[in-house]
Scaffold this motif. Sequence first.
Motif, PDB file in Angstrom:
ATOM      1  N   LEU A 115      -9.168 -60.369  22.509  1.00 47.68           N
ATOM      2  CA  LEU A 115      -9.764 -60.642  21.208  1.00 47.68           C
ATOM      3  C   LEU A 115     -11.043 -59.848  21.003  1.00 47.68           C
ATOM      4  N   ALA A 116     -11.811 -59.695  22.085  1.00 44.26           N
ATOM      5  CA  ALA A 116     -13.044 -58.908  21.976  1.00 44.26           C
ATOM      6  C   ALA A 116     -12.757 -57.428  21.730  1.00 44.26           C
ATOM      7  N   SER A 117     -11.656 -56.931  22.289  1.00 43.87           N
ATOM      8  CA  SER A 117     -11.322 -55.511  22.128  1.00 43.87           C
ATOM      9  C   SER A 117     -10.709 -55.200  20.777  1.00 43.87           C
ATOM     10  N   GLN A 118     -10.369 -56.217  19.971  1.00 43.22           N
ATOM     11  CA  GLN A 118      -9.794 -55.961  18.654  1.00 43.22           C
ATOM     12  C   GLN A 118     -10.777 -55.267  17.719  1.00 43.22           C
ATOM     13  N   VAL A 119     -12.066 -55.402  17.988  1.00 41.84           N
ATOM     14  CA  VAL A 119     -13.074 -54.795  17.117  1.00 41.84           C
ATOM     15  C   VAL A 119     -12.912 -53.282  17.068  1.00 41.84           C
ATOM     16  N   GLY A 120     -12.638 -52.668  18.217  1.00 38.64           N
ATOM     17  CA  GLY A 120     -12.496 -51.218  18.255  1.00 38.64           C
ATOM     18  C   GLY A 120     -11.077 -50.720  18.141  1.00 38.64           C
ATOM     19  N   PHE A 121     -10.142 -51.590  17.743  1.00 42.56           N
ATOM     20  CA  PHE A 121      -8.737 -51.171  17.686  1.00 42.56           C
ATOM     21  C   PHE A 121      -8.520 -50.088  16.637  1.00 42.56           C
ATOM     22  N   ARG A 122      -9.124 -50.249  15.464  1.00 42.72           N
ATOM     23  CA  ARG A 122      -8.948 -49.262  14.404  1.00 42.72           C
ATOM     24  C   ARG A 122      -9.510 -47.908  14.814  1.00 42.72           C
ATOM     25  N   ARG A 123     -10.674 -47.888  15.457  1.00 43.35           N
ATOM     26  CA  ARG A 123     -11.248 -46.618  15.903  1.00 43.35           C
ATOM     27  C   ARG A 123     -10.374 -45.953  16.954  1.00 43.35           C
ATOM     28  N   LYS A 124      -9.761 -46.753  17.832  1.00 39.37           N
ATOM     29  CA  LYS A 124      -8.870 -46.183  18.841  1.00 39.37           C
ATOM     30  C   LYS A 124      -7.639 -45.549  18.198  1.00 39.37           C
ATOM     31  N   ILE A 125      -7.095 -46.202  17.177  1.00 40.89           N
ATOM     32  CA  ILE A 125      -5.930 -45.649  16.492  1.00 40.89           C
ATOM     33  C   ILE A 125      -6.275 -44.314  15.837  1.00 40.89           C
ATOM     34  N   VAL A 126      -7.454 -44.247  15.213  1.00 40.05           N
ATOM     35  CA  VAL A 126      -7.869 -42.994  14.577  1.00 40.05           C
ATOM     36  C   VAL A 126      -8.057 -41.893  15.610  1.00 40.05           C
ATOM     37  N   ALA A 127      -8.610 -42.242  16.782  1.00 38.85           N
ATOM     38  CA  ALA A 127      -8.827 -41.231  17.816  1.00 38.85           C
ATOM     39  C   ALA A 127      -7.510 -40.775  18.438  1.00 38.85           C
ATOM     40  N   MET A 128      -6.581 -41.682  18.610  1.00 36.12           N
ATOM     41  CA  MET A 128      -5.296 -41.321  19.209  1.00 36.12           C
ATOM     42  C   MET A 128      -4.414 -40.529  18.249  1.00 36.12           C
ATOM     43  N   PHE A 129      -4.470 -40.865  16.948  1.00 38.13           N
ATOM     44  CA  PHE A 129      -3.642 -40.195  15.947  1.00 38.13           C
ATOM     45  C   PHE A 129      -4.550 -39.681  14.840  1.00 38.13           C
ATOM     46  N   PRO A 130      -5.121 -38.485  15.018  1.00 43.63           N
ATOM     47  CA  PRO A 130      -6.092 -37.983  14.045  1.00 43.63           C
ATOM     48  C   PRO A 130      -5.489 -37.680  12.677  1.00 43.63           C
ATOM     49  N   GLN A 131      -4.210 -37.326  12.625  1.00 42.47           N
ATOM     50  CA  GLN A 131      -3.600 -37.014  11.347  1.00 42.47           C
ATOM     51  C   GLN A 131      -3.101 -38.285  10.663  1.00 42.47           C
ATOM     52  N   ARG A 132      -3.209 -38.296   9.351  1.00 39.36           N
ATOM     53  CA  ARG A 132      -2.883 -39.487   8.583  1.00 39.36           C
ATOM     54  C   ARG A 132      -1.418 -39.880   8.731  1.00 39.36           C
ATOM     55  N   GLU A 133      -0.537 -38.900   8.774  1.00 42.19           N
ATOM     56  CA  GLU A 133       0.895 -39.203   8.888  1.00 42.19           C
ATOM     57  C   GLU A 133       1.216 -39.831  10.240  1.00 42.19           C
ATOM     58  N   GLN A 134       0.645 -39.280  11.286  1.00 49.66           N
ATOM     59  CA  GLN A 134       0.839 -39.861  12.615  1.00 49.66           C
ATOM     60  C   GLN A 134       0.319 -41.299  12.661  1.00 49.66           C
ATOM     61  N   ARG A 135      -0.848 -41.510  12.087  1.00 52.61           N
ATOM     62  CA  ARG A 135      -1.452 -42.836  12.105  1.00 52.61           C
ATOM     63  C   ARG A 135      -0.610 -43.834  11.317  1.00 52.61           C
ATOM     64  N   ALA A 136      -0.045 -43.403  10.210  1.00 46.23           N
ATOM     65  CA  ALA A 136       0.808 -44.288   9.413  1.00 46.23           C
ATOM     66  C   ALA A 136       2.059 -44.680  10.189  1.00 46.23           C
ATOM     67  N   GLU A 137       2.634 -43.718  10.922  1.00 47.55           N
ATOM     68  CA  GLU A 137       3.826 -44.025  11.711  1.00 47.55           C
ATOM     69  C   GLU A 137       3.497 -44.981  12.853  1.00 47.55           C
ATOM     70  N   ALA A 138       2.349 -44.776  13.514  1.00 49.04           N
ATOM     71  CA  ALA A 138       1.952 -45.676  14.601  1.00 49.04           C
ATOM     72  C   ALA A 138       1.706 -47.087  14.087  1.00 49.04           C
ATOM     73  N   MET A 139       1.033 -47.205  12.949  1.00 43.18           N
ATOM     74  CA  MET A 139       0.805 -48.524  12.375  1.00 43.18           C
ATOM     75  C   MET A 139       2.115 -49.161  11.909  1.00 43.18           C
ATOM     76  N   GLY A 140       3.073 -48.318  11.463  1.00 44.71           N
ATOM     77  CA  GLY A 140       4.373 -48.852  11.084  1.00 44.71           C
ATOM     78  C   GLY A 140       5.099 -49.468  12.270  1.00 44.71           C
ATOM     79  N   VAL A 141       5.019 -48.803  13.436  1.00 48.75           N
ATOM     80  CA  VAL A 141       5.621 -49.369  14.644  1.00 48.75           C
ATOM     81  C   VAL A 141       4.954 -50.685  15.005  1.00 48.75           C
ATOM     82  N   PHE A 142       3.621 -50.702  14.939  1.00 48.75           N
ATOM     83  CA  PHE A 142       2.891 -51.924  15.268  1.00 48.75           C
ATOM     84  C   PHE A 142       3.266 -53.062  14.322  1.00 48.75           C
TER      85      PHE A 142
END
Length: 381
Positions: A165-192
Amino acid sequence: MKTPIAVPPSAVGRNAIVVIAVVAAGAALYWLRDILTPLAMAIFLMIMIDGVKRSIEQRTQLPDHLAGIAAVSLVVVGFFAAIAFIVNGAAGFFTDMSGISSGIGPRIDAVIEDGARLVGVEAAPTAQELLTGIDLRGYLTSLAFQMQGVASGSFFVLVYLGFLLASQVGFRRKIVAMFPQREQRAEAMGVFERVRGGVEGYLWVQTVTGAMICAAAWILMRVVGLEHAEFWTFIIFVVGFIPVLGGAVAGLAPPLFALVQFPTYWPALILLVGLQTILFLVGNLIQPRMQGENQNIDPVAVLLALALWGKLWGVVGMFLSTPLAVMAMAILAEFRGTMWIAVLLSGDGKPYADEPESTPHRPPARRPDRVKPPRPGSAEP
């Protein structure tokens, strides 16, 4: 002589590496089960907390932080209340059973004798003769240690849950760092989102249908007069989350104990027929309508997942087998190389719930492993 089909050496090596990796992963899951099972339960509870939080926000219009606190409190209190009820209820149940054990033996002998007479056996063995060589004390001791392990394991689940629960704060920043392109990030969030939606849908269906079964079963057991009806009701609710085996335990365990409690067979027969009818109606009429596309998993895949995770992680693996199968199907459907596995796991050959009816399956359009890297100095799209 027919010429055999030539297989490229690269394909053989790749398949061998995949097989070795699967075996190594299974061995690691088994060896590290003491560490991974509390973590898996914590992730399971975190998904549950997220669903409760969003439900509270939609129904009460509470702020995000207050809804989160309420969801955490509800889920954690419910989790530990369930653990306490199981431990205390089991202790009281076995205490009462040991207190009336002097009357159980003759009743079991009478049941065995009547059953043997039905199949034409004249000299029926007694319960003591059948139990000769079985270390009942050892089984009870093992059960006591398992109960202690459940209590201690729940503490580690709480610790993992707090850090998650404490690590949820930085979850969005981690997703942006792992998938810098918007399309990649949208696909990763779609899987989630698909993973979360599948797990939450499974939890919702099992909870609602389990509550229906428990309400009807409790009324039936109270009418018949079965002792410890509340304990059996809670056991029926808990084992309902275990596919296949849960229904067998819920429909057979109370009637078997009714055979011992009552001097006649009618209460056990009423419980057997009543519970089987309740399970049949809920499992075949109500549950399929509620499931919809939340559990689009082949029944054979559910059974194999139950056997696999039960072997690796024991009872905890049995509880998590279906959610883990849902997660695996959602992730495997995202890559062309593993799409066929997701198709086999799905119930109708379409791993995607929103897939059009005209297409056999929807291959992923672009994946992170096929997207060209951004040009140096280019901004985020």
